[in-house]
Design a protein around this motif. Structure first.
Motif, PDB file in Angstrom:
ATOM      1  N   ASP A   1       0.813  -1.216   0.000  1.00  9.44           N
ATOM      2  CA  ASP A   1       0.000   0.000   0.000  1.00  9.44           C
ATOM      3  C   ASP A   1       0.845   1.264   0.000  1.00  9.44           C
ATOM      4  O   ASP A   1       0.292   2.366  -0.083  1.00  9.44           O
ATOM      5  CB  ASP A   1      -0.921   0.026   1.233  1.00  9.44           C
ATOM      6  CG  ASP A   1      -2.061  -0.974   1.139  1.00  9.44           C
ATOM      7  OD1 ASP A   1      -2.212  -1.583   0.068  1.00  9.44           O
ATOM      8  OD2 ASP A   1      -2.780  -1.149   2.139  1.00  9.44           O
ATOM      9  N   PHE A   2       2.174   1.126   0.084  1.00 12.30           N
ATOM     10  CA  PHE A   2       3.030   2.298   0.215  1.00 12.30           C
ATOM     11  C   PHE A   2       4.035   2.380  -0.923  1.00 12.30           C
ATOM     12  O   PHE A   2       4.452   1.365  -1.491  1.00 12.30           O
ATOM     13  CB  PHE A   2       3.746   2.266   1.568  1.00 12.30           C
ATOM     14  CG  PHE A   2       2.788   2.224   2.733  1.00 12.30           C
ATOM     15  CD1 PHE A   2       2.175   3.383   3.174  1.00 12.30           C
ATOM     16  CD2 PHE A   2       2.468   1.024   3.351  1.00 12.30           C
ATOM     17  CE1 PHE A   2       1.262   3.349   4.224  1.00 12.30           C
ATOM     18  CE2 PHE A   2       1.569   0.977   4.394  1.00 12.30           C
ATOM     19  CZ  PHE A   2       0.961   2.144   4.845  1.00 12.30           C
ATOM     20  N   ASP A   3       4.414   3.599  -1.230  1.00 12.72           N
ATOM     21  CA  ASP A   3       5.326   3.855  -2.350  1.00 12.72           C
ATOM     22  C   ASP A   3       6.541   4.638  -1.856  1.00 12.72           C
ATOM     23  O   ASP A   3       7.592   4.069  -1.623  1.00 12.72           O
ATOM     24  CB  ASP A   3       4.572   4.615  -3.445  1.00 12.72           C
ATOM     25  CG  ASP A   3       5.437   4.971  -4.625  1.00 12.72           C
ATOM     26  OD1 ASP A   3       6.396   4.224  -4.916  1.00 12.72           O
ATOM     27  OD2 ASP A   3       5.172   6.001  -5.282  1.00 12.72           O
ATOM     28  N   VAL A   4       6.407   5.935  -1.651  1.00 13.21           N
ATOM     29  CA  VAL A   4       7.482   6.768  -1.104  1.00 13.21           C
ATOM     30  C   VAL A   4       7.100   7.169   0.315  1.00 13.21           C
ATOM     31  O   VAL A   4       5.981   7.646   0.562  1.00 13.21           O
ATOM     32  CB  VAL A   4       7.728   8.026  -1.958  1.00 13.21           C
ATOM     33  CG1 VAL A   4       8.742   8.948  -1.295  1.00 13.21           C
ATOM     34  CG2 VAL A   4       8.210   7.625  -3.356  1.00 13.21           C
ATOM     35  N   ILE A   5       8.017   6.964   1.244  1.00 14.06           N
ATOM     36  CA  ILE A   5       7.802   7.307   2.645  1.00 14.06           C
ATOM     37  C   ILE A   5       8.824   8.365   3.018  1.00 14.06           C
ATOM     38  O   ILE A   5      10.032   8.154   2.856  1.00 14.06           O
ATOM     39  CB  ILE A   5       7.974   6.071   3.542  1.00 14.06           C
ATOM     40  CG1 ILE A   5       6.936   5.002   3.179  1.00 14.06           C
ATOM     41  CG2 ILE A   5       7.877   6.444   5.020  1.00 14.06           C
ATOM     42  CD1 ILE A   5       7.228   3.634   3.769  1.00 14.06           C
ATOM     43  N   VAL A   6       8.378   9.519   3.507  1.00 14.04           N
ATOM     44  CA  VAL A   6       9.297  10.587   3.899  1.00 14.04           C
ATOM     45  C   VAL A   6       9.235  10.756   5.410  1.00 14.04           C
ATOM     46  O   VAL A   6       8.155  10.764   6.006  1.00 14.04           O
ATOM     47  CB  VAL A   6       8.974  11.912   3.166  1.00 14.04           C
ATOM     48  CG1 VAL A   6       7.590  12.429   3.497  1.00 14.04           C
ATOM     49  CG2 VAL A   6      10.045  12.961   3.465  1.00 14.04           C
ATOM     50  N   ALA A   7      10.415  10.854   6.031  1.00 20.11           N
ATOM     51  CA  ALA A   7      10.481  10.886   7.497  1.00 20.11           C
ATOM     52  C   ALA A   7      11.683  11.676   7.956  1.00 20.11           C
ATOM     53  O   ALA A   7      12.661  11.865   7.210  1.00 20.11           O
ATOM     54  CB  ALA A   7      10.559   9.460   8.048  1.00 20.11           C
ATOM     55  N   GLU A   8      11.613  12.131   9.205  1.00 22.35           N
ATOM     56  CA  GLU A   8      12.791  12.768   9.792  1.00 22.35           C
ATOM     57  C   GLU A   8      13.844  11.685  10.035  1.00 22.35           C
ATOM     58  O   GLU A   8      13.620  10.503   9.829  1.00 22.35           O
ATOM     59  CB  GLU A   8      12.414  13.533  11.067  1.00 22.35           C
ATOM     60  CG  GLU A   8      11.919  12.683  12.219  1.00 22.35           C
ATOM     61  CD  GLU A   8      13.056  12.080  13.033  1.00 22.35           C
ATOM     62  OE1 GLU A   8      14.024  12.778  13.339  1.00 22.35           O
ATOM     63  OE2 GLU A   8      12.950  10.879  13.355  1.00 22.35           O
ATOM     64  N   ASN A   9      14.999  12.112  10.513  1.00 22.72           N
ATOM     65  CA  ASN A   9      16.199  11.290  10.542  1.00 22.72           C
ATOM     66  C   ASN A   9      16.045   9.948  11.265  1.00 22.72           C
ATOM     67  O   ASN A   9      16.256   8.880  10.689  1.00 22.72           O
ATOM     68  CB  ASN A   9      17.311  12.110  11.209  1.00 22.72           C
ATOM     69  CG  ASN A   9      18.678  11.747  10.704  1.00 22.72           C
ATOM     70  OD1 ASN A   9      18.919  10.616  10.331  1.00 22.72           O
ATOM     71  ND2 ASN A   9      19.571  12.713  10.701  1.00 22.72           N
ATOM     72  N   LEU A  10      15.681   9.990  12.522  1.00 20.01           N
ATOM     73  CA  LEU A  10      15.617   8.774  13.332  1.00 20.01           C
ATOM     74  C   LEU A  10      14.531   7.827  12.831  1.00 20.01           C
ATOM     75  O   LEU A  10      14.756   6.624  12.683  1.00 20.01           O
ATOM     76  CB  LEU A  10      15.377   9.130  14.799  1.00 20.01           C
ATOM     77  CG  LEU A  10      15.277   7.948  15.769  1.00 20.01           C
ATOM     78  CD1 LEU A  10      16.554   7.120  15.767  1.00 20.01           C
ATOM     79  CD2 LEU A  10      14.975   8.444  17.188  1.00 20.01           C
ATOM     80  N   PHE A  11      13.347   8.371  12.566  1.00 23.08           N
ATOM     81  CA  PHE A  11      12.248   7.527  12.093  1.00 23.08           C
ATOM     82  C   PHE A  11      12.619   6.881  10.755  1.00 23.08           C
ATOM     83  O   PHE A  11      12.334   5.701  10.517  1.00 23.08           O
ATOM     84  CB  PHE A  11      10.972   8.349  11.937  1.00 23.08           C
ATOM     85  CG  PHE A  11      10.430   8.925  13.222  1.00 23.08           C
ATOM     86  CD1 PHE A  11      10.862   8.461  14.459  1.00 23.08           C
ATOM     87  CD2 PHE A  11       9.486   9.943  13.203  1.00 23.08           C
ATOM     88  CE1 PHE A  11      10.363   8.993  15.645  1.00 23.08           C
ATOM     89  CE2 PHE A  11       8.970  10.481  14.380  1.00 23.08           C
ATOM     90  CZ  PHE A  11       9.415  10.006  15.602  1.00 23.08           C
ATOM     91  N   GLY A  12      13.249   7.653   9.864  1.00 26.95           N
ATOM     92  CA  GLY A  12      13.639   7.111   8.568  1.00 26.95           C
ATOM     93  C   GLY A  12      14.675   6.024   8.691  1.00 26.95           C
ATOM     94  O   GLY A  12      14.649   5.026   7.942  1.00 26.95           O
ATOM     95  N   ASP A  13      15.594   6.166   9.633  1.00 26.95           N
ATOM     96  CA  ASP A  13      16.627   5.162   9.852  1.00 26.95           C
ATOM     97  C   ASP A  13      16.005   3.846  10.315  1.00 26.95           C
ATOM     98  O   ASP A  13      16.306   2.766   9.794  1.00 26.95           O
ATOM     99  CB  ASP A  13      17.614   5.685  10.903  1.00 26.95           C
ATOM    100  CG  ASP A  13      18.901   4.885  10.947  1.00 26.95           C
ATOM    101  OD1 ASP A  13      19.114   4.020  10.065  1.00 26.95           O
ATOM    102  OD2 ASP A  13      19.712   5.122  11.866  1.00 26.95           O
ATOM    103  N   ILE A  14      15.115   3.920  11.282  1.00 30.01           N
ATOM    104  CA  ILE A  14      14.491   2.716  11.833  1.00 30.01           C
ATOM    105  C   ILE A  14      13.597   2.035  10.798  1.00 30.01           C
ATOM    106  O   ILE A  14      13.673   0.816  10.582  1.00 30.01           O
ATOM    107  CB  ILE A  14      13.682   3.067  13.094  1.00 30.01           C
ATOM    108  CG1 ILE A  14      14.621   3.547  14.212  1.00 30.01           C
ATOM    109  CG2 ILE A  14      12.851   1.872  13.563  1.00 30.01           C
ATOM    110  CD1 ILE A  14      13.912   4.150  15.404  1.00 30.01           C
ATOM    111  N   LEU A  15      12.767   2.806  10.120  1.00 28.94           N
ATOM    112  CA  LEU A  15      11.845   2.220   9.146  1.00 28.94           C
ATOM    113  C   LEU A  15      12.579   1.601   7.960  1.00 28.94           C
ATOM    114  O   LEU A  15      12.147   0.575   7.418  1.00 28.94           O
ATOM    115  CB  LEU A  15      10.858   3.281   8.651  1.00 28.94           C
ATOM    116  CG  LEU A  15       9.812   3.762   9.664  1.00 28.94           C
ATOM    117  CD1 LEU A  15       8.994   4.895   9.066  1.00 28.94           C
ATOM    118  CD2 LEU A  15       8.903   2.618  10.110  1.00 28.94           C
ATOM    119  N   SER A  16      13.689   2.187   7.555  1.00 25.22           N
ATOM    120  CA  SER A  16      14.417   1.637   6.414  1.00 25.22           C
ATOM    121  C   SER A  16      15.090   0.314   6.766  1.00 25.22           C
ATOM    122  O   SER A  16      15.169  -0.593   5.926  1.00 25.22           O
ATOM    123  CB  SER A  16      15.449   2.644   5.885  1.00 25.22           C
ATOM    124  OG  SER A  16      16.379   3.016   6.882  1.00 25.22           O
TER     125      SER A  16
END
Length: 350
Positions: A228-243
């Motif tokens: 259901d997801f394509d591009v996810i944009v996040a701040e630094n910490l959240f983006g690190d964990i989710l990736s």
């Protein structure tokens, strides 16, 4: 002739960086493209030779390069004071590499937890809750007493806007869907500002669908319904964990490619670390480094209108996918191939 810097790094770096270069060189030769690989001192070997993991010689050379490949660094093992600031932090700061792009997709032949995952996580790379990136001087972490530790989180309108634009522009090249990740129900001012600015930028991209998710819900949704997801944009910490989560859902962090970039510079850097425990044993998976290098060449090729570099990246990516589809894999993916054997198989397909 395209000139690309090479910073081999520590741990498995001397195995996976040459693998990426071998694949890129084969693809460049197939496309009739000339590439000059500029090897530069970096990491623990640079401490031994220059008393600095990122010597001035290396930085001066990077000043004149638009793209380079950086292997993993094991700065935790560096002698003091070299361990105080990581090589990655030095380079990110100098070249304002504000965008960290981390794709995660399942490959044929790979046992992925989420077989339908194909996302791009766009991570803001200069501020947030990371202590080495959110202060002009000193650390964003400090202890007023021995029993109290504090951390500063920084979100600015400028940084949020520019990373949002990167995300929406990337979505136009994919499935035109951006999900803004935040925690504005608790961190109302900081991640609330990030969310609001991203939604404001969305108004300039009416052709892109936009929605939002709290970071904890986003982690659950990635596991349950990643398609259901394509591009996810996040701040630094959240983006690190989710990736990292997305990389494992796709099969392994050994597949997790990444580039760090500004408007003019791009650095290939695999998401995973130096893995010193398996260094020199031929066990390292080179896929993330190969695909990171392809991403960097593609991004630089698009920015400089160099169709040859874009074609080289396409050859690299296709050869990796074809090799994995034939169940040729390293140990982290349940296979028996060594780093060298896998690399040779990719080169042969090119």
């Amino acid at each position: 002739m395209t000139r690309i810097g090479v910073l081999t790094g520590d741990g498995i770096g001397p195995e996976i960086v040459p693998a990426a270069i071998a694949v890129a060189q084969a693809a460049a030769h197939a496309e009739g493209i000339g590439v000059e690989w500029v090897e530069l001192p970096f990491g623990r070997t640079a401490i031994d030779s220059h008393d600095n993991p990122v010597p001035d010689e290396t930085l001066c050379a990077l000043d004149d390069l638009d793209v380079w490949v950086m292997g993993p660094h094991d700065s935790a093992s560096y002698p003091m004071p070299h361990a105080e600031r990581t090589p990655g932090a030095v380079i990110r700061t100098r070249y304002e590499l504000f965008a960290n792009l981390r794709p995660a997709r399942a490959f044929g032949g790979v046992r992925a937890t989420a077989r339908d995952i194909d996302v791009l996580i766009v991570r803001e790379n200069t501020e947030g809750l990371y202590a080495d990136r959110n202060m002009f001087a000193g650390s964003g972490e400090f202890m007023p007493t021995p029993d109290v530790a504090l951390s500063v989180g920084v979100i600015t309108r400028q940084a949020s806007e520019r990373i949002a634009r990167v995300a929406f522009e990337a979505a136009r090249e994919r499935s035109s869907h951006v999900t803004v990740v935040h925690k504005a129900n608790v961190l109302r001012l900081t991640t609330g500002l990030f969310r609001d600015v991203c939604l404001q930028v969305a108004a300039d991209f009416p052709d892109v669908v936009v929605d939002e998710q709290h970071v904890d819900a986003m982690a659950a949704h990635l596991v349950r319904r990643p398609s259901d997801f394509d591009v996810i944009v996040a701040e630094n910490l959240f983006g690190d964990i989710l990736s990292d989560l997305a990389g494992e859902l796709a099969g392994s962090l050994g597949l997790a490619a990444s580039v760090n970039c500004s408007d003019t510079k791009v650095m290939a850097q695999a998401t995973h670390g130096a893995a010193p425990d398996i260094a020199g044993r031929g066990l390292a998976n080179p896929v993330a480094m190969i695909l990171s290098t392809a991403m960097a060449m593609r991004r630089h090729g698009v920015a400089s209108s160099d169709g040859g570099l874009v074609a080289v990246a396409g050859r690299m990516e296709a050869a990796v996918a074809d090799t994995l589809a034939q169940s040729m894999a390293t140990a982290d993916l349940g296979g028996t191939a060594t780093t060298r054997e896998f690399t040779e198989a990719v080169v042969e397909r090119i």
